[in-house]
Design a protein around this motif. Sequence first.
Motif, PDB file in Angstrom:
ATOM      1  N   ILE A 218       1.586 -10.912 -21.166  1.00  0.00           N
ATOM      2  CA  ILE A 218       0.436 -10.391 -19.992  1.00  0.00           C
ATOM      3  C   ILE A 218      -0.829 -10.763 -20.327  1.00  0.00           C
ATOM      4  CG2 ILE A 218      -0.811  -7.757 -19.395  1.00  0.00           C
ATOM      5  CD1 ILE A 218       2.138  -6.447 -20.049  1.00  0.00           C
TER       6      ILE A 218
ATOM      7  N   TYR B 188      -1.026 -14.059 -19.139  1.00  0.00           N
ATOM      8  CA  TYR B 188      -1.696 -14.320 -17.772  1.00  0.00           C
ATOM      9  C   TYR B 188      -2.739 -13.904 -16.915  1.00  0.00           C
ATOM     10  CZ  TYR B 188      -0.707 -13.001 -12.956  1.00  0.00           C
ATOM     11  OH  TYR B 188      -0.919 -12.922 -11.926  1.00  0.00           O
TER      12      TYR B 188
ATOM     13  N   LEU C 124     -12.123 -10.013  -8.346  1.00  0.00           N
ATOM     14  CA  LEU C 124     -10.666 -10.210 -10.003  1.00  0.00           C
ATOM     15  C   LEU C 124      -9.628  -9.583  -9.576  1.00  0.00           C
ATOM     16  CD1 LEU C 124     -13.391 -11.179 -12.264  1.00  0.00           C
ATOM     17  CD2 LEU C 124     -11.048 -12.228 -11.730  1.00  0.00           C
TER      18      LEU C 124
ATOM     19  N   LEU D 204      -8.122  -2.218  -5.212  1.00  0.00           N
ATOM     20  CA  LEU D 204      -7.379  -1.226  -3.886  1.00  0.00           C
ATOM     21  C   LEU D 204      -7.516  -0.936  -2.580  1.00  0.00           C
ATOM     22  CD1 LEU D 204      -4.539  -0.758  -7.443  1.00  0.00           C
ATOM     23  CD2 LEU D 204      -3.865  -2.100  -5.598  1.00  0.00           C
TER      24      LEU D 204
ATOM     25  N   THR E 183      -8.203  -0.669   1.041  1.00  0.00           N
ATOM     26  CA  THR E 183      -7.360  -0.084   2.515  1.00  0.00           C
ATOM     27  C   THR E 183      -6.896  -1.198   3.007  1.00  0.00           C
ATOM     28  OG1 THR E 183      -9.369   1.686   2.985  1.00  0.00           O
ATOM     29  CG2 THR E 183      -7.237   1.471   4.490  1.00  0.00           C
ATOM     30  N   PRO E 184      -5.371  -1.474   2.676  1.00  0.00           N
ATOM     31  CA  PRO E 184      -5.076  -2.910   3.798  1.00  0.00           C
ATOM     32  C   PRO E 184      -5.419  -2.638   4.771  1.00  0.00           C
ATOM     33  CG  PRO E 184      -3.677  -1.243   2.352  1.00  0.00           C
ATOM     34  CD  PRO E 184      -4.094  -0.478   2.121  1.00  0.00           C
ATOM     35  N   GLY E 185      -5.786  -3.805   5.062  1.00  0.00           N
ATOM     36  CA  GLY E 185      -5.786  -3.973   6.441  1.00  0.00           C
ATOM     37  C   GLY E 185      -7.958  -4.239   6.974  1.00  0.00           C
ATOM     38  N   LEU E 186      -8.451  -3.723   6.087  1.00  0.00           N
ATOM     39  CA  LEU E 186      -9.520  -2.924   6.423  1.00  0.00           C
ATOM     40  C   LEU E 186     -10.798  -3.493   4.927  1.00  0.00           C
ATOM     41  CD1 LEU E 186      -9.269   0.559   7.891  1.00  0.00           C
ATOM     42  CD2 LEU E 186      -9.630  -2.015   9.125  1.00  0.00           C
TER      43      LEU E 186
ATOM     44  N   GLU F  66     -11.400  -9.767   0.105  1.00  0.00           N
ATOM     45  CA  GLU F  66     -10.482 -10.806  -0.359  1.00  0.00           C
ATOM     46  C   GLU F  66     -10.690 -11.616   0.367  1.00  0.00           C
ATOM     47  OE1 GLU F  66      -8.233  -9.437  -3.376  1.00  0.00           O
ATOM     48  OE2 GLU F  66      -8.101 -11.015  -4.246  1.00  0.00           O
TER      49      GLU F  66
END
Lengths: 195, 269, 203
Positions: free
Chosen positions: A32, A35, A109, A112, A114-117, A122
């Motif tokens: 880990i 990585y 880096l 998390l 709101t997906p799509g907004l 990023e």
Amino acid sequence: MKSAKLIIVLTMTAIISGAILSVLAGYTQPIIDAYQAEVLKNAISDVLPGLDTYIEKDIEDSKFYIGKDKNGESINVAFEAVGDGFQSKLKILVGMDLKMKKILSIKILSQLETPGLGTKIEIDPSNKQDAGWWPKQFVNINASSPITYLINEKPDKSKSQVMAITGATISSKSVINIINKSLKKNRPLFIKEVN
Amino acid sequence: MESLIYAVLSMGGIGLFFAVLITLANAKLKVEEDPKIELVNDLLPGANCGACGLPGCGACAELMVKGEVGLSACPVADDDSKDQIGKLLGLSHEAGEKDVAVVLCQGGLKNVSIKADYDGVKTCLGSTLVSGGERQCAYGCLGNGDCCVVCSFDAIHMGEDGLPIVDREKCTGCGKCAEVCPRDIIEMHKESHQVFVLCKNQDKGKAAKEACKVVCIGCQICVKKDESGGFTVKNFLASVDHSKYGSNPELPTDKCPTNAIVNVVRASE
Amino acid sequence: MAKNKISLSKEFTKGLWNENPVLVMLLGLCPTLAVTSSAINGLAMGLAVIFTITCSSIIISSVRKIIPKEVRIPTFIIVIATFVTITDKSMAAFQPELHKSLGAFIPLIVVNCVILGRQEAFASKNNVGRSIIDALGMGVGFTLTLTVLGSIREWLGAGTIFSLQMMPDSFVPWMVMILPPGAFITLGLMIGVTNWINARKGK
């Protein structure tokens, strides 16, 4: 007798669990770490153009990554800025010139949002030509005064302006605030150290 | 190696700490319970059918031990187990005859007229609210089987022609089906009682005949033919008084012009 | 015991439909709603749960006779937490990209009531073989539900399924499907469809 059994069973379960997990952690942790080091290294070379190698430098509680060119001369510097976004912790790597007056580039880096907004800070998949247009606004932006954001207006890089994302103003604002805040704290530390 | 020791010690320590805590709590907070409650509970049927009016067998056992309810509180337990509970608690128990559910309707799909097609919630309670269900008879079985659902003993099933059939062996007499039936066509009767008027229709003869083939039309033939005086007719509907009629399985069953009077034991054979 | 009359195949398939942990028993809804913004996330979460529930069931059913009933829940939780940590660490080491998108939710598998519920209701009372079958059935049921839920949300919310384009270019994604309300709406509709099918079957 019964209570002795009770204590033994629970304690033994805990001990066995602890032993298994510590062996497992001993095995996976290096992978880990490797990585994450790799991710960090790639990110640093992304935000610091023209670097050959970099060194890490701790000044008080802040960590700086100083980029060197082929001759070993310091050419630029990067640091991690951490803070709260709209719904998650944002970790941003900021690359700057040595005077800390101009941002060379930034990289998100971890986030998390709101997906799509909020995730558009990023990657914005709806922009087919340039999905990474938002963080690119910070390339070569003037940072001598705090960065501000505009809504539905054309920003001017020399005036430290960027455009906020429609529908994700809070995420955009958070990134800007986090950069401004850590810049304010890190700039005097670094300037003092270098001189 | 060092992290292994830390992990084992910290996890083991936490485990030990809480194990001791649980042991102490177990000792300090133990609920003292009369051991008889457990024994009585084991002897009760354990179906938690609720016929006693309490939340379940455990609650019933508790009250039996406390003496707040008698052995008769449980209508379901057989005589054998009631004897054993009686011995345990020092109570006497008179062996009685068990009750069995009887469905007082023959309005299955063969016999009853259908007035509508019901496509709502598939319960009797639901269909009775919608103009009294599919079947013409306003007194008879609705055929959605609420009684079969409520039975804890697998003793009542929906027959092919849409009438519930009671398994007289399995039936424990708890009375749940009688309670749930919105038309009140299920009644509890002593096992030895066999002859019944299997109809609840109180309409006049003509209207009743239109609703169902096997219906009591109040013709009084049974009253006349039976000398014991056990049959009476009220509101165009005959009924049996078993205290007068007794257990005599003979007589008016074959005299009834609509075949509404039936010996339920013989009919099921 | 009456339960032992159920055939092994039925023990497995009950988790897929009749006792589906999500659609019928409504257990483990936190991960169900939180991670299913895409099909791959739902599938990965499901696989992590299958691993955890199966391993926990094996351990707990094999030591069920020596666990005193007073400490059974702490013991179950330790066992489950151990396997969840194993999953978390292994995923971080070998599937770092997946771990990045599921990271926050993997540790929450510990308190996924599907797993504790199966240990308490099944593994602590049945032998190892039967517990494995039960755990696999429940796990697969959970995974299928999450994958379907994730696929529907990804399809309508981003126009893709498993990142493959599934909608014409002119399709404007329904942003709400990716957001939490989309999870609730889709799950509600799926539960409704399940109940509708069951009601039709009953008729």
